[in-house]
Design a protein around this motif. Structure first.
Motif, short mmCIF file in Angstrom:
data_model
loop_
_atom_site.label_atom_id
_atom_site.label_comp_id
_atom_site.label_asym_id
_atom_site.label_seq_id
_atom_site.Cartn_x
_atom_site.Cartn_y
_atom_site.Cartn_z
N PRO A 93 1.10 -0.95 0.16
CA PRO A 93 0.23 0.10 -0.56
C PRO A 93 0.80 1.11 0.03
O PRO A 93 2.33 1.72 -0.25
CB PRO A 93 -0.54 0.32 1.30
N ASP A 94 0.21 2.34 -0.51
CA ASP A 94 1.21 3.62 -0.49
C ASP A 94 0.46 4.56 0.89
O ASP A 94 1.32 5.05 1.94
CB ASP A 94 0.87 4.44 -1.37
N LEU A 95 -0.75 3.86 1.49
CA LEU A 95 -1.24 4.89 2.18
C LEU A 95 -2.09 3.57 2.61
O LEU A 95 -2.85 3.36 1.82
CB LEU A 95 -2.43 5.61 1.36
N VAL A 96 -2.87 4.00 3.87
CA VAL A 96 -3.06 2.68 5.26
C VAL A 96 -3.64 3.96 5.70
O VAL A 96 -3.26 5.01 6.64
CB VAL A 96 -2.45 1.83 5.66
N LEU A 97 -4.92 3.93 6.52
CA LEU A 97 -5.33 4.72 7.04
C LEU A 97 -5.96 3.17 8.32
O LEU A 97 -7.00 2.13 7.78
CB LEU A 97 -7.30 4.55 6.47
N LEU A 98 -5.90 2.97 9.18
CA LEU A 98 -5.85 2.59 10.34
C LEU A 98 -7.62 2.73 12.00
O LEU A 98 -6.82 4.17 12.23
CB LEU A 98 -5.09 1.96 11.01
N GLN A 99 -7.99 2.06 11.93
CA GLN A 99 -8.57 2.75 13.14
C GLN A 99 -8.60 1.50 14.06
O GLN A 99 -8.88 0.02 13.96
CB GLN A 99 -10.31 2.40 12.91
N GLU A 100 -9.14 2.20 15.49
CA GLU A 100 -8.71 0.75 17.04
C GLU A 100 -7.33 0.73 17.08
O GLU A 100 -6.99 -0.17 17.26
CB GLU A 100 -9.20 0.16 16.48
N VAL A 101 -6.57 1.65 16.75
CA VAL A 101 -5.58 1.67 16.56
C VAL A 101 -4.05 1.89 18.40
O VAL A 101 -4.88 2.23 18.96
CB VAL A 101 -4.42 1.96 15.84
N GLN A 102 -4.02 0.70 18.73
CA GLN A 102 -3.49 0.64 19.66
C GLN A 102 -1.98 1.50 20.11
O GLN A 102 -1.20 1.01 19.36
CB GLN A 102 -3.19 -0.19 20.97
N GLY A 103 -1.93 3.16 20.78
CA GLY A 103 -0.93 3.04 21.30
C GLY A 103 -0.40 2.92 22.52
O GLY A 103 1.00 2.84 21.90
N VAL A 104 -0.46 2.67 23.22
CA VAL A 104 -0.04 2.00 24.54
C VAL A 104 -1.17 1.15 24.76
O VAL A 104 -1.74 1.95 25.33
CB VAL A 104 0.43 3.55 25.43
N HIS A 105 -0.21 -0.03 25.66
CA HIS A 105 -1.37 -0.48 26.84
C HIS A 105 -0.35 -1.39 27.68
O HIS A 105 0.40 -2.04 27.26
CB HIS A 105 -2.24 -1.78 26.43
N LEU A 106 -0.31 -0.89 29.20
CA LEU A 106 0.52 -1.47 29.99
C LEU A 106 0.20 -2.73 29.90
O LEU A 106 1.82 -3.72 30.76
CB LEU A 106 0.88 -0.59 31.37
N GLY A 107 -0.68 -3.20 30.31
CA GLY A 107 -1.04 -4.62 30.96
C GLY A 107 -1.04 -5.51 29.63
O GLY A 107 -0.85 -6.87 30.24
N HIS A 108 -1.39 -5.22 28.50
CA HIS A 108 -0.91 -5.92 27.39
C HIS A 108 0.43 -6.66 27.43
O HIS A 108 0.97 -7.23 27.04
CB HIS A 108 -1.77 -5.67 26.33
#
Length: 298
Positions: free
Chosen positions: A83-98
């Motif tokens: 891909p040249d361009l990807v649009l993402l939703q529900e992206v986890q930036g940080v999750h210390l527990g996981h």
């Protein structure tokens, strides 16, 4: 002869004595495999930039029903698309527990992990913040970003939503405006968010090319009425001859919801696909959308 005759059960299904019948859902015909994506062809002229665009709700890197961490497989599958361009939703930036519980959890934020070196521009808009981390939308690109903003469109504090707006400089000198969205679960919240999105796009010059994609949570056709028609946007799939946006949810089994959308303006859609079957049906609870889009310098 009478001892071996087929018998009909209460539902009218025939069975023979001594022969075990498979459950009805096992006897359904499987959906045929999706057609392969068209090979990448060069743009017809230097004034045309040919883009491969993907929109994908990645479910925070988990497969359907949250049973398996799939973020590493997602990265491989996405990069295989080129891909040249990807649009993402529900992206986890940080999750210390996981990060503590799962050894396979990436050390980087998910948007950086998925981009790798192949998509050097990574823009992230965090929307939901809590004591263990945050998540939101992201846009990954091969092309340099000129400017970006994350607009808070939360209807209330229990459901945080955002519109991530990015402007990219294409090789042919055109500035492409991209809006990555994840709208609310209730219809009246979505209407408010669509009105805000319409305001943001209406503020741009009408000749500017635009891509709007994401999880609209729209079980009907509100997005067409409130957004696409007033602004001259076109659903990328109906532009290729479909009667309606494609069904993308749930990813496993029979998809019934037309929740994910890609709308475009100022270019030509050459091809559009829903990425069905493996591996996509096992990577997230949504199926990704893929289009090939030509943007011409005028």
């Amino acid at each position: 002869m009478g001892e071996n005759r087929a018998r009909a059960d209460a539902g009218g299904n025939l069975s023979r004595p001594g022969k075990k019948q498979r459950p009805w859902w096992r006897r359904l015909r499987r959906r045929p495999a999706a057609h392969p994506l068209p090979s990448r062809e060069p743009a017809p002229s230097p004034t045309v930039c040919r883009l491969r665009i993907v929109s994908y709700n990645i479910h925070k890197g988990w497969g359907p029903f949250n049973r398996r961490l799939t973020i590493a497989e997602m990265r491989e599958a996405l990069h295989a698309l080129g891909p040249d361009l990807v649009l993402l939703q529900e992206v986890q930036g940080v999750h210390l527990g996981h990060a503590q519980r799962h050894p396979q959890w990436p050390a980087q934020p998910q948007y950086q992990f998925l981009a790798d070196e192949r998509l050097p521009e990574r823009i992230y808009g965090g929307n939901r913040f809590h004591e263990l981390g945050h998540h939101g939308n992201a846009v990954l690109s091969r092309f340099p970003v000129q400017d970006w903003a994350n607009h808070d469109v939360s209807a209330h504090r229990w459901e945080s939503r955002g519109i991530l707006h990015c402007a990219f400089s294409l090789p042919n000198g055109v500035i492409l405006h991209v809006f990555c969205v994840h709208l609310g679960l209730r219809a009246h919240w979505r209407r408010q968010q669509l009105e805000r999105l319409r305001e943001l796009i209406a503020a741009l010059p009408p000749q500017v090319p635009v891509v709007v994609g994401g999880d609209f949570n729209d079980w009907g056709r509100d997005a067409e009425e409130l957004l696409a028609v007033p602004l001259g946007l076109q659903d990328a799939f109906t532009a290729t001859g479909r009667r309606a946006p494609p069904r993308t949810y749930p990813a496993r089994g029979l998809a019934i919801g037309r929740l994910d959308r890609l709308y475009v303006r100022g270019g030509t859609v050459r091809a559009a696909r829903v990425l069905r079957g493996r591996p996509w049906s096992h990577l997230s609870d949504h199926l990704p959308l893929w289009i090939e889009f030509d943007v011409e310098r005028r």
